[in-house]
Structure formats: C-alpha cells, structure tokens
Enzyme design. Sequence first.
Site, PDB file in Angstrom:
ATOM      1  N   PHE A  78       0.859  -1.186  -0.067  1.00 46.32           N
ATOM      2  CA  PHE A  78       0.016  -0.060   0.025  1.00 46.32           C
ATOM      3  C   PHE A  78       0.993   1.272   0.033  1.00 46.32           C
ATOM      4  O   PHE A  78       0.805   2.184  -0.945  1.00 46.32           O
ATOM      5  CB  PHE A  78      -0.871  -0.079   1.227  1.00 46.32           C
ATOM      6  CG  PHE A  78      -1.426   1.007   1.653  1.00 46.32           C
ATOM      7  CD1 PHE A  78      -2.178   1.896   0.877  1.00 46.32           C
ATOM      8  CD2 PHE A  78      -1.524   1.913   2.918  1.00 46.32           C
ATOM      9  CE1 PHE A  78      -2.690   3.167   1.326  1.00 46.32           C
ATOM     10  CE2 PHE A  78      -2.018   2.809   3.466  1.00 46.32           C
ATOM     11  CZ  PHE A  78      -2.618   3.756   2.836  1.00 46.32           C
ATOM     12  N   ASP A 130       9.617  -7.003  -3.747  1.00 47.62           N
ATOM     13  CA  ASP A 130       8.635  -7.391  -2.996  1.00 47.62           C
ATOM     14  C   ASP A 130       8.464  -8.820  -3.317  1.00 47.62           C
ATOM     15  O   ASP A 130       8.730  -9.557  -4.322  1.00 47.62           O
ATOM     16  CB  ASP A 130       7.231  -6.718  -3.453  1.00 47.62           C
ATOM     17  CG  ASP A 130       6.211  -6.601  -2.480  1.00 47.62           C
ATOM     18  OD1 ASP A 130       5.827  -7.722  -1.899  1.00 47.62           O
ATOM     19  OD2 ASP A 130       5.884  -5.383  -2.081  1.00 47.62           O
ATOM     20  N   ASP A 175      12.493 -11.941  -1.663  1.00 42.44           N
ATOM     21  CA  ASP A 175      12.040 -11.856  -0.140  1.00 42.44           C
ATOM     22  C   ASP A 175      13.427 -11.182   0.574  1.00 42.44           C
ATOM     23  O   ASP A 175      14.526 -11.786   0.380  1.00 42.44           O
ATOM     24  CB  ASP A 175      11.997 -13.334   0.292  1.00 42.44           C
ATOM     25  CG  ASP A 175      11.715 -13.289   1.841  1.00 42.44           C
ATOM     26  OD1 ASP A 175      11.965 -12.523   2.589  1.00 42.44           O
ATOM     27  OD2 ASP A 175      11.328 -14.668   2.264  1.00 42.44           O
ATOM     28  N   LYS A 191      11.473 -11.947  10.858  1.00 44.84           N
ATOM     29  CA  LYS A 191      12.586 -12.146   9.915  1.00 44.84           C
ATOM     30  C   LYS A 191      12.546 -10.793   9.219  1.00 44.84           C
ATOM     31  O   LYS A 191      13.923 -10.494   8.825  1.00 44.84           O
ATOM     32  CB  LYS A 191      12.310 -13.347   9.436  1.00 44.84           C
ATOM     33  CG  LYS A 191      12.627 -14.537   9.842  1.00 44.84           C
ATOM     34  CD  LYS A 191      12.515 -15.768   9.419  1.00 44.84           C
ATOM     35  CE  LYS A 191      13.586 -16.350   8.068  1.00 44.84           C
ATOM     36  NZ  LYS A 191      13.275 -17.388   7.415  1.00 44.84           N
ATOM     37  N   GLY A 193      23.183  -3.689   4.953  1.00 42.66           N
ATOM     38  CA  GLY A 193      24.510  -4.172   4.356  1.00 42.66           C
ATOM     39  C   GLY A 193      24.503  -3.749   2.924  1.00 42.66           C
ATOM     40  O   GLY A 193      25.629  -3.112   2.536  1.00 42.66           O
ATOM     41  N   TYR A 239       5.489  -7.907  15.584  1.00 43.86           N
ATOM     42  CA  TYR A 239       5.756  -6.595  14.792  1.00 43.86           C
ATOM     43  C   TYR A 239       6.456  -5.388  15.589  1.00 43.86           C
ATOM     44  O   TYR A 239       7.441  -5.079  15.170  1.00 43.86           O
ATOM     45  CB  TYR A 239       4.141  -6.165  14.422  1.00 43.86           C
ATOM     46  CG  TYR A 239       4.340  -4.879  13.318  1.00 43.86           C
ATOM     47  CD1 TYR A 239       4.745  -5.025  12.030  1.00 43.86           C
ATOM     48  CD2 TYR A 239       3.500  -4.035  13.830  1.00 43.86           C
ATOM     49  CE1 TYR A 239       4.771  -3.708  11.332  1.00 43.86           C
ATOM     50  CE2 TYR A 239       3.519  -2.840  12.966  1.00 43.86           C
ATOM     51  CZ  TYR A 239       4.191  -2.841  11.490  1.00 43.86           C
ATOM     52  OH  TYR A 239       4.109  -1.815  10.825  1.00 43.86           O
ATOM     53  N   TYR A 242      24.230   1.079  12.592  1.00 38.62           N
ATOM     54  CA  TYR A 242      24.613   1.215  11.085  1.00 38.62           C
ATOM     55  C   TYR A 242      25.073   2.736  11.034  1.00 38.62           C
ATOM     56  O   TYR A 242      26.005   2.944  10.499  1.00 38.62           O
ATOM     57  CB  TYR A 242      23.856   0.524  10.030  1.00 38.62           C
ATOM     58  CG  TYR A 242      24.339  -0.714   9.771  1.00 38.62           C
ATOM     59  CD1 TYR A 242      24.050  -1.944  10.465  1.00 38.62           C
ATOM     60  CD2 TYR A 242      24.965  -1.090   8.667  1.00 38.62           C
ATOM     61  CE1 TYR A 242      24.394  -3.183  10.188  1.00 38.62           C
ATOM     62  CE2 TYR A 242      25.341  -2.329   8.099  1.00 38.62           C
ATOM     63  CZ  TYR A 242      25.037  -3.496   8.955  1.00 38.62           C
ATOM     64  OH  TYR A 242      25.448  -4.713   8.784  1.00 38.62           O
ATOM     65  N   THR A 244      -2.577   4.969   8.516  1.00 36.90           N
ATOM     66  CA  THR A 244      -2.319   5.675   7.304  1.00 36.90           C
ATOM     67  C   THR A 244      -3.213   4.843   6.483  1.00 36.90           C
ATOM     68  O   THR A 244      -3.614   3.737   6.716  1.00 36.90           O
ATOM     69  CB  THR A 244      -0.957   5.806   6.723  1.00 36.90           C
ATOM     70  OG1 THR A 244      -0.075   6.254   7.603  1.00 36.90           O
ATOM     71  CG2 THR A 244      -1.185   6.223   5.456  1.00 36.90           C
ATOM     72  N   ARG A 280      -7.445  -4.211   8.592  1.00 33.41           N
ATOM     73  CA  ARG A 280      -7.581  -2.850   9.371  1.00 33.41           C
ATOM     74  C   ARG A 280      -8.660  -2.167   9.412  1.00 33.41           C
ATOM     75  O   ARG A 280      -9.671  -2.281   8.459  1.00 33.41           O
ATOM     76  CB  ARG A 280      -6.265  -2.009   8.742  1.00 33.41           C
ATOM     77  CG  ARG A 280      -5.175  -2.468   9.323  1.00 33.41           C
ATOM     78  CD  ARG A 280      -3.963  -1.649   8.915  1.00 33.41           C
ATOM     79  NE  ARG A 280      -3.519  -2.034   7.398  1.00 33.41           N
ATOM     80  CZ  ARG A 280      -2.421  -1.782   7.031  1.00 33.41           C
ATOM     81  NH1 ARG A 280      -1.408  -0.922   7.644  1.00 33.41           N
ATOM     82  NH2 ARG A 280      -1.980  -1.843   5.832  1.00 33.41           N
TER      83      ARG A 280
HETATM   84  N1  UDP Z   1     -11.041  -2.288  14.918  1.00 31.81           N
HETATM   85  C1  UDP Z   1     -12.270  -2.502  15.014  1.00 31.81           C
HETATM   86  N2  UDP Z   1     -12.878  -3.261  14.092  1.00 31.81           N
HETATM   87  C2  UDP Z   1     -12.237  -3.840  12.901  1.00 31.81           C
HETATM   88  C3  UDP Z   1     -11.081  -3.422  12.824  1.00 31.81           C
HETATM   89  C4  UDP Z   1     -10.219  -3.040  13.837  1.00 31.81           C
HETATM   90  O1  UDP Z   1     -13.020  -2.150  15.876  1.00 31.81           O
HETATM   91  O2  UDP Z   1     -13.173  -4.396  12.025  1.00 31.81           O
HETATM   92  C5  UDP Z   1     -10.262  -1.561  15.771  1.00 31.81           C
HETATM   93  C6  UDP Z   1      -8.932  -2.225  16.481  1.00 31.81           C
HETATM   94  O3  UDP Z   1      -9.342  -3.162  17.521  1.00 31.81           O
HETATM   95  C7  UDP Z   1      -8.259  -1.133  16.805  1.00 31.81           C
HETATM   96  C8  UDP Z   1      -8.462   0.062  15.822  1.00 31.81           C
HETATM   97  O4  UDP Z   1      -9.569  -0.485  15.357  1.00 31.81           O
HETATM   98  O5  UDP Z   1      -8.407  -0.589  18.219  1.00 31.81           O
HETATM   99  C9  UDP Z   1      -7.353   0.044  14.546  1.00 31.81           C
HETATM  100  O6  UDP Z   1      -7.056  -1.126  14.121  1.00 31.81           O
HETATM  101  P1  UDP Z   1      -6.357  -1.647  12.899  1.00 31.81           P
HETATM  102  O7  UDP Z   1      -6.349  -3.027  12.814  1.00 31.81           O
HETATM  103  O8  UDP Z   1      -6.632  -0.614  11.843  1.00 31.81           O
HETATM  104  O9  UDP Z   1      -4.516  -1.123  13.378  1.00 31.81           O
HETATM  105  P2  UDP Z   1      -3.985  -0.620  14.620  1.00 31.81           P
HETATM  106  O10 UDP Z   1      -3.976   0.583  15.007  1.00 31.81           O
HETATM  107  O11 UDP Z   1      -4.621  -1.441  15.773  1.00 31.81           O
HETATM  108  O12 UDP Z   1      -2.819  -1.375  14.345  1.00 31.81           O
END
Ligand code: UDP
Length: 310
Positions: free
Chosen positions: A13, A33, A58, A93, A104, A147, A161, A177, A188
């Site tokens: 994205f 990618d 990768d 990873k 590197g 993550y 580095y 974003t 998300r």
């Molecule tokens: N969230 C939600 N419903 C969804 C997806 C996410 O309520 O269907 C909430 C999630 O619990 C978090 C916020 O939205 O509190 C943002 O989640 P996202 O996965 O977009 O990113 P994060 O900021 O958590 O990495």
Amino acid sequence: MKKVALVTGGAGFIGSHLCERLLQEGFKVICMDNLITGEADNIQHLLKNKDFKFIKHDVTKYIRIRGRVDYILHFASPASPQDYLKHPIHTLKIGALGTYNTLGLAKAKKAKYLLASTSEIYGDPLIHPQKENYYGNVNCIGPRGVYDEAKRFAEAMAMAYHRVHKIDTKIVRIFNTYGPRMRLNDGRVIPNFISQALNHKPLTVYGKGAQTRSFCYITDLIEGIFRLMNSNINEPINLGNPCEFTILELAKLIIKLTHTKSKIIFKPLPEDDPKQRQPDITKAKKILKWQPKVELKEGVKKTIEWFRQY
Ligand code: UDP
C-alpha cells in the site's frame, strides 16, 4: 544521471505510492517485493515505465543488485495486525534479517537509507500524545510483539549502522495511514468498515469502540516521507495526523458517508490492542515543515470511492 532508489515492499500500500512519487521526482526505481501481502496490481501501471523495475524477492534472503543504488527505502513488512498475526515468524525475520540485509546493501553501495518504522513501537502508550523521546510500553511476548519488537530491533540496527558505519539512516515512525490500494480484506479498521458498509453488513467495532486512533491520508504521509528522505535528520521522526477519533466515531462517520443500512455490532477487543494513539508531530512540523492537510472526512470519501470500484 538519474538517482536510483530501491523500495522494498514496493508493491504494498505505502510502498507503491512511494514508488510512484519517486518516479515523478525523476528517480529510477527498483521495486522489491515477495508479494506475501503486497499486490502485483498496485504496480501494474508502473511496469511500462522504463525507469521502473520490479524484482520479486524476499528481503530476508541475501539481496544482490547490480550497479548503483543511491537510496534504499525499507518498507517491506506485513503491517496489519491480521497479517502479522498470520505471518508472525516472517514478520520478525523481515524486521531483523530484512533490515540487516538492506543496511548491508546500503553500506556496500554507499546509499542513503530510510527505515519504515511504526507507532507500534510505542505499544499501548502510557504517555499521550506520543513524542519521539517516549520509550514505549510493549508486551514483547504478546501476539503483537512480533511486529513491535521486529520494528524496535530494526530501529536499533539502523542506528547502529549509522553510528558504526556512518550510513545516512533515517527512521520514520508511521502512524495509522489509509487510502486507495489498501487491501479490502487486510483486516485494518478503515478497509474493514468500508467493505462492511458497502456490502450492507454490520460494522464490527472491537471492544466498546472507545479506543482511539489518528488517521493520516496516504498523500500526506508520502509528502512527509519524501521530505524526510531529503533532510539531514538521523533520529526517528513521527509522521501521522494528530486528529484523534474513537473507533466508534469512525464507524458512525463511515455509515454516514456510505449511506449504508448497516448497523454497528460489538466484538471482543483483541489482546494488547492499544487504548489510545496520537502522534506528537512537533518535530516534523519544525524540521520538515510538514503537516497533514487532508481531513478524515475528505480522505475517507476518496477511499470509499476507490473501494466502490472493487
Ligand atoms: N478495529 C475494530 N474493528 C475492525 C478492525 C479494527 O474495531 O473491524 C479496531 C482495532 O481493535 C483497533 C483499531 O480499530 O483498536 C485500529 O485497528 P487497525 O487494525 O486498523 O490498526 P492498529 O492501529 O490496531 O494497528
């Protein structure tokens, strides 16, 4: 002679928008990618450009590139909680080995380096809004730790580095974003809510929806990244939109803008889901003369239009 930029995660994205911007700015772009979470469709339109080259690779494996590379922008990584929970080891990873390999390469090519880091390095923050000098509150063994810790390691590696090999490294801490080219099913919150609304399905708010996020539109973020790339700063910098909303407010906004019949339903809050998140962008304003321009309503409208085509 055109400068050469390598963008890892270039079919993702943010990566694909970055490739586009670099081409517009007169760079030759090598997009790398492995398409685990990136999509070939995101760069399809760039393939005919003679200054654009795609390499399927990768980044956790040794990276071999012939010829000059002037800039390396390391954006490869699953970034949605759903994706990194599905690929936990690969996520670790990429943050570790992928960062090591790309640094590197930067050393070998004498290239400038920009690392895509994240607001997740602040974990579930106890300081609000988050400034760059906050060390964070991360559960390293929790599900999101894969993550968060990968990116924290990546930042430490970039700084090492910089200190040891004098590489010109930059670190951008990207806050939530959104915009065109997010995968509709990436899990998300904005793609989830828009796809649910457009399909007249209930919008799934996790917890009570009282948790907050601050959403930055993709064009604003790319402008900030480009300014950072051309700056002298080596310390991490936050980029994001400081306008903070609860997730319930977001759900209501998307219902209004899509004119859907969908209702809101509540689902359990995922483990370690941060309760609040808002960037302090004082540093970016001062050093990069940057601040976001696109308001949530305007950006969400554009994103809805884009998702309607799919
Ligand atoms: N969230 C939600 N419903 C969804 C997806 C996410 O309520 O269907 C909430 C999630 O619990 C978090 C916020 O939205 O509190 C943002 O989640 P996202 O996965 O977009 O990113 P994060 O900021 O958590 O990495």
